[in-house]
Enzyme design. Structure first.
Site, PDB file in Angstrom:
ATOM      1  N   TYR A  10      28.833  11.486  63.612  1.00 30.85           N
ATOM      2  CA  TYR A  10      28.385  12.206  62.427  1.00 30.85           C
ATOM      3  C   TYR A  10      29.551  12.994  61.835  1.00 30.85           C
ATOM      4  CZ  TYR A  10      23.374  11.538  63.491  1.00 30.85           C
ATOM      5  OH  TYR A  10      22.128  11.023  63.728  1.00 30.85           O
ATOM      6  N   PHE A 157      15.355  10.623  59.641  1.00 30.73           N
ATOM      7  CA  PHE A 157      15.100  10.550  58.208  1.00 30.73           C
ATOM      8  C   PHE A 157      13.717  11.117  57.873  1.00 30.73           C
ATOM      9  CE2 PHE A 157      18.100   6.668  57.752  1.00 30.73           C
ATOM     10  CZ  PHE A 157      19.183   7.511  57.625  1.00 30.73           C
ATOM     11  N   GLY A 160      12.990  11.243  54.221  1.00 29.53           N
ATOM     12  CA  GLY A 160      13.135  10.034  53.431  1.00 29.53           C
ATOM     13  C   GLY A 160      14.554   9.591  53.186  1.00 29.53           C
ATOM     14  N   GLY A 161      15.524  10.045  53.973  1.00 29.72           N
ATOM     15  CA  GLY A 161      16.904   9.623  53.792  1.00 29.72           C
ATOM     16  C   GLY A 161      17.093   8.161  54.128  1.00 29.72           C
TER      17      GLY A 161
END
Length: 230
Positions: A10, A157, A160-161
Site C-alpha cells: 500500500y 472496499f 464502493g472503491g
C-alpha cells in the site's frame, strides 16, 4: 478505533502505508491491532498484480515486521488472486508457510483474503483462521460460515472503491431519513449485518475519517434495513 488494515504494497508515490503508520503511532497502544496482508507483488508497472511464491512469503512477512517496527504481527492475511473474484486455485502450500511463521512466533493470527468457501476450508485444515477479508459484495453464505465459526469478516472496499460504486439511490433514501451521509449509512448497514463484521473504510481526509467513525453510532431501524436490503 483500534483496528488498522494495511499492507506492504500500500502506498501513494513515495509515501508507504506501513512507514506512515509507524511514524504516526509508535509507541503503539497495547489494544491496537494492525492487520497486514501478503501475497501480491508489484509487476513491471508497479501495480501489485503478481503473486508471491511460497518461498517469497517469509521475506514479505519480515519486511512488514521491519517497516511497522514490530516483533510480531497481530494479523496477517494471505491475499489470493488479483482484483477478480475468488476461487479456483489451491492456497494450501502458501498458507502452510504462514502457519509455520505463526508457530515461530512472528505472527499472532492468520487470515485469508479474496477466497471462496473451498479455499477457506483448505486454510482451516492447516491452521486456525481468525479473519476473512473479501469484497463487501461477496458471498453472504461465506459470512454465515464465518459467524458459525467465530471468524471475523472484514469487507474490503466497504465504500464502493475499486470500480464498484455504491447503490446511491437506495442509500440516499435512508440517509435523508436519518440525517446522515450515504457513506455513514453504508458503513452502518455492514455493521448491522453481523457481529462478525469489521469495517475498514479508508480515506485521505480528516473530515471523512471523523464522518466514517460517527457511523458506529448510527442506529438503523427495521424500515431502514428493509429499504437497504430490498
Amino acid at each position: 478505533m483500534n483496528h488498522i488494515d494495511t499492507a506492504g504494497f500500500y502506498g501513494r508515490g513515495a509515501v508507504r502505508a506501513n512507514e506512515l503508520i509507524r511514524t504516526a503511532l509508535t509507541p503503539y497502544r497495547d489494544d491496537l491491532v494492525i492487520a497486514t496482508k501478503v501475497g501480491p507483488l508489484p509487476g513491471p508497472n508497479g501495480v501489485p498484480n503478481e503473486q508471491a511464491t511460497p518461498d517469497q512469503l517469509r521475506g514479505l512477512v519480515e519486511a512488514d515486521l521491519r517497516s511497522l517496527g514490530l516483533d510480531r504481527l497481530d494479523l496477517v492475511y494471505l491475499r489470493v488472486g488479483g482484483m477478480t473474484g475468488p476461487g479456483g486455485e489451491s492456497i494450501a502450500e502458501r498458507f502452510a508457510v504462514l502457519a509455520e511463521l505463526r508457530a515461530e512466533g512472528l505472527i499472532r493470527h492468520l487470515g485469508v483474503s479474496n477466497v471462496d468457501a473451498a479455499q477457506l476450508a483448505e486454510a482451516r485444515a492447516i491452521a486456525p483462521v481468525a479473519a476473512v477479508q473479501n469484497r463487501h459484495t461477496g458471498d453472504m453464505g461465506l459470512l454465515a460460515e464465518c459467524e458459525e465459526a467465530s471468524i471475523a469478516y472484514v469487507p474490503y472496499f466497504p465504500l464502493g472503491g475499486g470500480g464498484g460504486p455504491l447503490d446511491a439511490d437506495r442509500l440516499g433514501k435512508v440517509a435523508a431519513r436519518l440525517g446522515a451521509t450515504t457513506a455513514q449509512v453504508q458503513i452502518a448497514s455492514l455493521l448491522a449485518r453481523s457481529s462478525s463484521v469489521l469495517a475498514i473504510p479508508g480515506t485521505g481526509s480528516l473530515d471523512h475519517l471523523e464522518e466514517n467513525l460517527a457511523a458506529h453510532d448510527l442506529s438503523l431501524g427495521d424500515e431502514d434495513l428493509s429499504d437497504l436490503r430490498g
